[in-house]
Motif scaffolding. Structure first.
Motif, PDB file in Angstrom:
ATOM      1  N   LYS A 170       0.869  -1.533  -0.010  1.00 41.01           N
ATOM      2  CA  LYS A 170       0.258   0.029   0.386  1.00 41.01           C
ATOM      3  C   LYS A 170       0.990   0.989   0.232  1.00 41.01           C
ATOM      4  O   LYS A 170       0.811   2.521  -1.013  1.00 41.01           O
ATOM      5  CB  LYS A 170      -0.522   0.219   0.941  1.00 41.01           C
ATOM      6  N   ILE A 181       1.271   5.393  -2.543  1.00 42.56           N
ATOM      7  CA  ILE A 181       0.822   6.503  -2.322  1.00 42.56           C
ATOM      8  C   ILE A 181       1.958   7.159  -3.526  1.00 42.56           C
ATOM      9  O   ILE A 181       3.468   6.928  -3.588  1.00 42.56           O
ATOM     10  CB  ILE A 181       1.007   6.504  -0.799  1.00 42.56           C
ATOM     11  N   GLN A 182       1.542   8.187  -3.418  1.00 38.53           N
ATOM     12  CA  GLN A 182       2.426   9.018  -4.118  1.00 38.53           C
ATOM     13  C   GLN A 182       1.839  10.725  -3.397  1.00 38.53           C
ATOM     14  O   GLN A 182       2.814  11.199  -3.963  1.00 38.53           O
ATOM     15  CB  GLN A 182       1.729   9.457  -5.634  1.00 38.53           C
ATOM     16  N   ASN A 183       1.611  10.866  -2.346  1.00 41.60           N
ATOM     17  CA  ASN A 183       0.985  11.940  -1.451  1.00 41.60           C
ATOM     18  C   ASN A 183       2.876  12.147  -0.961  1.00 41.60           C
ATOM     19  O   ASN A 183       2.586  11.449   0.362  1.00 41.60           O
ATOM     20  CB  ASN A 183       0.195  11.796  -0.773  1.00 41.60           C
ATOM     21  N   LEU A 217       2.525  10.583   3.249  1.00 35.81           N
ATOM     22  CA  LEU A 217       4.262  10.049   3.915  1.00 35.81           C
ATOM     23  C   LEU A 217       4.812  10.632   4.529  1.00 35.81           C
ATOM     24  O   LEU A 217       5.015   9.361   5.659  1.00 35.81           O
ATOM     25  CB  LEU A 217       4.609   9.656   2.211  1.00 35.81           C
TER      26      LEU A 217
END
Length: 79
Positions: free
Chosen positions: A14, A18-20, A24
């Motif tokens: 997961k 995540i690209q945020n 993160l």
């Protein structure tokens, strides 16, 4: 029920998606804080002091910061 390794691998999968960046960073802070809390070991004397402090709180054997400041000033002026 999932094993610890299965849970870890699921979380890794997961996280990799995540690209945020802000999310993160926040997740990193949460994990870091949790890790340092879980890694802290108290000595027997530290545990005993905490138990005595808790007992003082339960039995009302505490004073306010203001009262402590007043005591300290009185003690300093008496020197």
């Amino acid at each position: 029920m999932a094993t610890v390794d299965q849970i870890k691998n699921g979380l890794i999968d997961k996280i990799l998606n995540i690209q945020n960046k802000e999310f993160l960073n926040a997740l990193d802070k949460i994990i870091s804080a949790s890790f340092s809390v879980n890694q802290t070991e108290l000595s027997d004397s530290q545990k005993a002091m905490l138990e005595m402090s808790n007992d003082d709180i339960i039995h009302g054997r505490t004073i306010s910061q203001e009262a402590m400041n007043k005591r300290n000033l009185e003690w300093l002026n008496g020197q």
